[in-house]
Design a protein around this motif. Structure first.
Motif, PDB file in Angstrom:
ATOM      1  N   SER A 341       0.814  -1.228   0.000  1.00 24.05           N
ATOM      2  CA  SER A 341       0.000   0.000   0.000  1.00 24.05           C
ATOM      3  C   SER A 341       0.841   1.269   0.000  1.00 24.05           C
ATOM      4  N   LYS A 342       2.018   1.204  -0.602  1.00 22.39           N
ATOM      5  CA  LYS A 342       2.786   2.426  -0.819  1.00 22.39           C
ATOM      6  C   LYS A 342       2.060   3.294  -1.852  1.00 22.39           C
ATOM      7  N   SER A 343       2.245   4.583  -1.766  1.00 25.78           N
ATOM      8  CA  SER A 343       1.580   5.482  -2.711  1.00 25.78           C
ATOM      9  C   SER A 343       2.282   5.446  -4.062  1.00 25.78           C
ATOM     10  N   LEU A 344       1.543   5.835  -5.082  1.00 30.52           N
ATOM     11  CA  LEU A 344       2.117   5.957  -6.424  1.00 30.52           C
ATOM     12  C   LEU A 344       3.361   6.833  -6.403  1.00 30.52           C
ATOM     13  N   TYR A 345       3.295   7.937  -5.687  1.00 33.01           N
ATOM     14  CA  TYR A 345       4.425   8.855  -5.666  1.00 33.01           C
ATOM     15  C   TYR A 345       5.638   8.218  -4.987  1.00 33.01           C
ATOM     16  N   ASP A 346       5.402   7.415  -3.974  1.00 35.73           N
ATOM     17  CA  ASP A 346       6.501   6.778  -3.240  1.00 35.73           C
ATOM     18  C   ASP A 346       7.244   5.787  -4.134  1.00 35.73           C
ATOM     19  N   TYR A 347       6.527   4.817  -4.705  1.00 36.39           N
ATOM     20  CA  TYR A 347       7.255   3.803  -5.483  1.00 36.39           C
ATOM     21  C   TYR A 347       7.760   4.349  -6.811  1.00 36.39           C
ATOM     22  N   THR A 348       7.101   5.364  -7.356  1.00 39.87           N
ATOM     23  CA  THR A 348       7.580   5.920  -8.623  1.00 39.87           C
ATOM     24  C   THR A 348       8.861   6.719  -8.435  1.00 39.87           C
ATOM     25  N   THR A 349       8.973   7.472  -7.350  1.00 36.26           N
ATOM     26  CA  THR A 349      10.215   8.217  -7.121  1.00 36.26           C
ATOM     27  C   THR A 349      11.371   7.272  -6.811  1.00 36.26           C
ATOM     28  N   LEU A 350      11.086   6.104  -6.231  1.00 34.88           N
ATOM     29  CA  LEU A 350      12.145   5.106  -6.039  1.00 34.88           C
ATOM     30  C   LEU A 350      12.612   4.577  -7.390  1.00 34.88           C
ATOM     31  N   LEU A 351      11.665   4.222  -8.266  1.00 39.42           N
ATOM     32  CA  LEU A 351      12.032   3.767  -9.607  1.00 39.42           C
ATOM     33  C   LEU A 351      12.786   4.850 -10.359  1.00 39.42           C
ATOM     34  N   LEU A 529      16.791  13.031  -6.816  1.00 34.31           N
ATOM     35  CA  LEU A 529      16.955  12.988  -5.358  1.00 34.31           C
ATOM     36  C   LEU A 529      16.004  13.954  -4.674  1.00 34.31           C
ATOM     37  N   CYS A 530      15.842  15.125  -5.247  1.00 34.23           N
ATOM     38  CA  CYS A 530      14.920  16.110  -4.681  1.00 34.23           C
ATOM     39  C   CYS A 530      13.505  15.548  -4.632  1.00 34.23           C
ATOM     40  N   LEU A 531      13.051  14.928  -5.721  1.00 33.47           N
ATOM     41  CA  LEU A 531      11.708  14.362  -5.759  1.00 33.47           C
ATOM     42  C   LEU A 531      11.567  13.215  -4.758  1.00 33.47           C
ATOM     43  N   ARG A 532      12.622  12.399  -4.620  1.00 36.49           N
ATOM     44  CA  ARG A 532      12.586  11.292  -3.663  1.00 36.49           C
ATOM     45  C   ARG A 532      12.551  11.819  -2.227  1.00 36.49           C
ATOM     46  N   ASP A 533      13.320  12.848  -1.942  1.00 30.61           N
ATOM     47  CA  ASP A 533      13.298  13.459  -0.613  1.00 30.61           C
ATOM     48  C   ASP A 533      11.888  13.905  -0.249  1.00 30.61           C
ATOM     49  N   LEU A 534      11.198  14.480  -1.211  1.00 28.15           N
ATOM     50  CA  LEU A 534       9.846  14.991  -0.944  1.00 28.15           C
ATOM     51  C   LEU A 534       8.856  13.854  -0.691  1.00 28.15           C
ATOM     52  N   ALA A 535       9.181  12.648  -1.149  1.00 30.70           N
ATOM     53  CA  ALA A 535       8.328  11.492  -0.868  1.00 30.70           C
ATOM     54  C   ALA A 535       8.541  10.966   0.543  1.00 30.70           C
ATOM     55  N   THR A 536       9.795  10.961   0.996  1.00 30.59           N
ATOM     56  CA  THR A 536      10.118  10.319   2.271  1.00 30.59           C
ATOM     57  C   THR A 536      10.210  11.282   3.442  1.00 30.59           C
ATOM     58  N   GLY A 537      10.484  12.550   3.176  1.00 34.48           N
ATOM     59  CA  GLY A 537      10.643  13.526   4.245  1.00 34.48           C
ATOM     60  C   GLY A 537      12.030  13.561   4.832  1.00 34.48           C
ATOM     61  N   VAL A 538      12.957  12.795   4.236  1.00 29.30           N
ATOM     62  CA  VAL A 538      14.347  12.813   4.699  1.00 29.30           C
ATOM     63  C   VAL A 538      15.262  13.007   3.507  1.00 29.30           C
ATOM     64  N   ASP A 539      16.455  13.520   3.774  1.00 30.92           N
ATOM     65  CA  ASP A 539      17.460  13.636   2.736  1.00 30.92           C
ATOM     66  C   ASP A 539      17.928  12.228   2.374  1.00 30.92           C
ATOM     67  N   THR A 540      17.737  11.821   1.130  1.00 31.92           N
ATOM     68  CA  THR A 540      18.022  10.449   0.714  1.00 31.92           C
ATOM     69  C   THR A 540      19.473  10.082   0.915  1.00 31.92           C
ATOM     70  N   ARG A 553       7.307  21.546   1.764  1.00 32.78           N
ATOM     71  CA  ARG A 553       6.858  20.940   0.502  1.00 32.78           C
ATOM     72  C   ARG A 553       6.484  19.474   0.712  1.00 32.78           C
ATOM     73  N   HIS A 554       7.308  18.759   1.478  1.00 32.67           N
ATOM     74  CA  HIS A 554       7.021  17.355   1.769  1.00 32.67           C
ATOM     75  C   HIS A 554       5.655  17.218   2.436  1.00 32.67           C
ATOM     76  N   LYS A 555       5.366  18.062   3.396  1.00 38.03           N
ATOM     77  CA  LYS A 555       4.080  17.982   4.097  1.00 38.03           C
ATOM     78  C   LYS A 555       2.922  18.310   3.159  1.00 38.03           C
ATOM     79  N   ILE A 561      -1.515  13.427  -0.950  1.00 34.93           N
ATOM     80  CA  ILE A 561      -1.654  11.972  -1.061  1.00 34.93           C
ATOM     81  C   ILE A 561      -2.752  11.465  -0.146  1.00 34.93           C
ATOM     82  N   ARG A 562      -2.864  12.031   1.040  1.00 32.96           N
ATOM     83  CA  ARG A 562      -3.932  11.622   1.958  1.00 32.96           C
ATOM     84  C   ARG A 562      -5.306  11.870   1.335  1.00 32.96           C
TER      85      ARG A 562
END
Length: 708
Positions: A341-351, A529-540, A553-555, A561-562
């Motif tokens: 149940s990861k969000s589209l934005y989460d798994y897509t920024t990982l890819l 990396l910037c887009l991935r950071d915004l998905a996780t809330g931490v510096d990758t 921005r992350h929030k 997403i919520r």
């Protein structure tokens, strides 16, 4: 309120303006803003399904021509041509004309003429009509519609496509079966605002200035003239796109938009058949479509409190189930997987971050352009340099990147597909557009340094050594005038590319850009990396929590997403989900499988959801015409048609729904590009009413059990 009517032979006729009250039994729903355009098609010179092209015209590799400037009828024809071909394989060997297509009857009999369908279209905006939030609604009523046995099928667009985006999927099925089809672009569509010449799209696709369009544009960026001029001076030749830059998070309203399209359809049907009494109580309504459109219909079913929807039949739906469901997903004898149940934005920024390197681990994958190994090698080197990969060899780094992707719950069956998607910018495009949409950021934000515009050179197969390639330039006027008909609504599309405005060279198309942090042409790892950071809330790279504006921005993105999460509660409606196991865009563990489990937690044994997982099927059937896909994958569209047939029979005649199951298809085989013609009896076993126990998908002991 005015109604625009066109006479039969619409391509040749000028609109005739009619007063609304004398010709309408009742006013359109209150959410309809502006004119309702009513167009009749005779099924000979023009039609609902093929825009006058017929089955052969849709299959032809020569697109219909446009005038200069193009007319609304020409743009409609080209939009139908492109949207149809974008979603299905139009090769005869792949099943077009034998298993599906305009010339295959609703009963599945091929050779039924050109497949042109006469009828009437109703086109309007749902508002508020502020000029930058207009949602396009379209209802097609075929002449074969029977008011004594009324039916409606929804066709919200897949992806970010325009209002004709589902014409070849649920649209075709509905029209062939005599149903009205209720389309919507879901507030995304192909609205493109050229910030340089200040032109926008009208609902029929013609381009005019934003001032001329006023509140009648598909999309106008919500920025004032001074800021727009300053932006254009600093970064000329740029576009704002509706999905990315509407500042409205359109996905939050996708379910609402589908419900609006159904209500608009009821109004249109009663206008077309004023002596009938067509209403929810006597009409079969199926919420349908594929991908984003399928996900929209699922959300509509969850939100339907008025009893508009009777059943759901969708393919590869983009659903983002509420996380935290206390269940596991187990495939075969593999370990239970709880982190679903990861969000589209989460798994897509990982890819988006790791796939370029992982491509090197799968050299046999179709469309894996190994002639561009420099970008992939550079991405591996940059990931290792930043500490995100630990292997000291290129082969080890590629394998490690692939392992990271699969450990995230993305199935190994997608590995052969993903390189092709990377090279046609699927994860890159989704990551940029959805970050902007979820966070409701203005085009002026240039989130993570990205902007949209035309560039010199070839963005698909770039000449990395040519410093003159990738430079922003004006989009050719002919291409701009055709955007409504050619764009998928999410750049890169139709000559509008992703531009890295933070490149060492200055603004460059992302593949031609050198990343400041690495000094390499590594496909803009800094932006990724910037887009991935915004998905996780931490510096990758550092693992530290984001601070300041990035944390804000992350929030904002998390809040967006919520707003789009699915509850899993279908209100007891019967539903069929069809998904390909090799889906490389919407991985089953985070979408259909996860929704199936969440629905069982919500509705228990009363659930009427059936999940059909098809082996050797992937997300983009249109790719099946290409070498390496033709011999490996079968058309998922075939099973989507079956799902609609089954649901229709269930709702009309009370026939039972089949159990959830895995369908074990047989690929066509043969060499890449030389697969034999598909044969239904050989390659495509039907969805079974009584599948083998070893093929059943079950929910037991808080586990979704998927046969291998």
């Amino acid at each position: 309120m005015r109604v625009t009517a066109k006479v039969i032979g619409a391509a040749l006729a000028a609109p005739v303006m009619l007063a609304a009250s004398p010709v309408l039994a009742a006013d359109p729903p209150a959410f309809i803003k502006g004119d309702v355009r009513i167009t009749e098609f005779d099924g000979v010179t023009d039609d609902l399904l093929t825009a006058g092209l017929g089955a052969a015209g849709l299959q032809s590799g020569t697109p219909p021509a446009l005038s200069d400037p193009p007319t609304a009828a020409e743009l409609r024809r080209l939009a139908i041509y492109n949207n149809y071909r974008a979603l299905v394989d139009v090769t005869t060997g792949g099943g077009y004309g034998t298993l599906y297509g305009p010339d295959v009857s609703a009963a599945g009999v091929p050779g039924e003429g050109p497949g042109m369908i006469a009828g009437r279209e109703y086109l309007a905006f749902a508002g508020p009509a502020s000029g930058h939030v207009n949602v396009s609604l379209l209802v097609q009523v075929p002449d074969i519609f029977d008011p004594d046995a009324p039916c409606i099928v929804t066709g919200p667009s897949s992806g970010s496509r325009g209002v004709y985006g589902a014409i070849g999927t649920s649209g075709e099925w509905g029209l062939k079966n005599g149903c009205a089809v209720a389309y919507t672009d879901k507030g995304t569509g192909t609205g493109a605002h050229n910030l340089g010449d200040d032109t926008v799209d009208l609902i029929t696709g013609e381009r005019v200035t934003a001032d001329e369009a006023g509140k009648d544009s598909i999309f106008t960026a919500g920025i004032n003239d001074r800021k727009q001029a300053d932006y254009d001076d600093e970064t000329p030749h740029r576009f704002a796109f509706k999905h990315a830059h509407s500042e409205n998070n359109p996905e939050a309203d996708w379910g609402k938009n589908v419900l609006q399209s159904i209500r608009f359809a009821f109004w249109a049907l009663n206008e077309a058949h004023p002596d009938a009494d067509i209403r929810p109580g006597n009409t079969v309504v199926i919420a349908s479509s594929v991908s984003n459109g399928g996900g929209s219909s699922v959300l509509a079913a969850e939100q339907d409190k008025q009893g508009l929807i009777d059943g759901v039949a969708v393919s590869e739906p983009n659903v983002n189930p509420e996380p935290g469901g206390d269940f596991a997903i187990k495939q075969g004898e593999g370990p239970p997987f709880f982190d679903h149940s990861k969000s589209l934005y989460d798994y897509t920024t990982l890819l988006n971050l790791y796939q370029a390197c992982a491509n090197l681990d799968n050299p046999a994958a179709p469309f894996n352009f190994l002639g561009l190994t420099a970008i992939q090698q550079n991405r591996c080197a940059s990931l290792a340099e930043l500490g995100l990969l630990t292997s000291g060899t290129l082969a080890g780094q590629a394998a490690e990147a692939q392992e990271i992707i699969n450990d995230f719950g993305i199935l190994e069956e997608q590995n052969i597909v993903q390189p092709s998607h990377y090279w046609v910018f699927v994860p890159q495009a989704i990551a940029v557009t959805y970050a902007n949409a979820y966070g409701q950021f203005s085009v002026l934000e240039r989130l993570c340094g990205y902007s949209f515009g035309a560039t010199t050179g070839n963005s698909l197969i770039p000449d990395l050594g040519n410093p003159d390639d990738g430079v922003p330039v004006p989009l050719a006027l002919a291409a701009e005038n055709a955007l409504f008909a050619t764009s998928n609504g999410i750049p890169p599309t139709s000559g509008v590319n992703l531009i890295n405005d933070r490149a060492v060279e200055g603004s460059r198309e992302t593949r031609h850009s050198t990343s400041p942090s690495t000094g390499r042409q590594d496909h803009n790892i800094d932006g990724n990396l910037c887009l991935r950071d915004l998905a996780t809330g931490v510096d990758t790279v550092t693992g530290e929590k984001l601070r300041g504006r990035q944390q804000a921005r992350h929030k904002q993105i998390l809040n967006g997403i919520r707003e789009i999460r699915a509850s899993g509660d279908l209100n007891g409606k019967p539903a069929i989900f069809v998904t390909g196991r090799s889906d490389a865009i919407l991985p089953p563990n985070h979408t259909s499988r996860a929704y199936f489990g969440l629905n069982r937690l919500q509705e228990g044994t009363d659930s009427e959801l059936r999940y059909i997982e098809v082996l050797n099927a992937q997300h983009l059937d249109a790719f099946n015409q290409f070498p390496g896909f033709d011999n490996r994958f079968i058309p998922l569209h075939h099973y989507f048609i079956q799902a609609l047939d089954i649901m229709f029979a269930h709702l009309k005649d009370g026939l039972p729904l089949p159990p959830s199951q895995v369908v074990r298809t047989v690929p066509r085989g043969g060499p890449d590009g030389g697969a034999p013609d598909i044969v239904e009896a050989v390659n495509l076993p039907a969805i079974q009413q009584n599948p083998a126990v070893t093929d059943e998908i079950r929910f037991e002991g808080n586990q979704v059990l998927i046969p291998e």
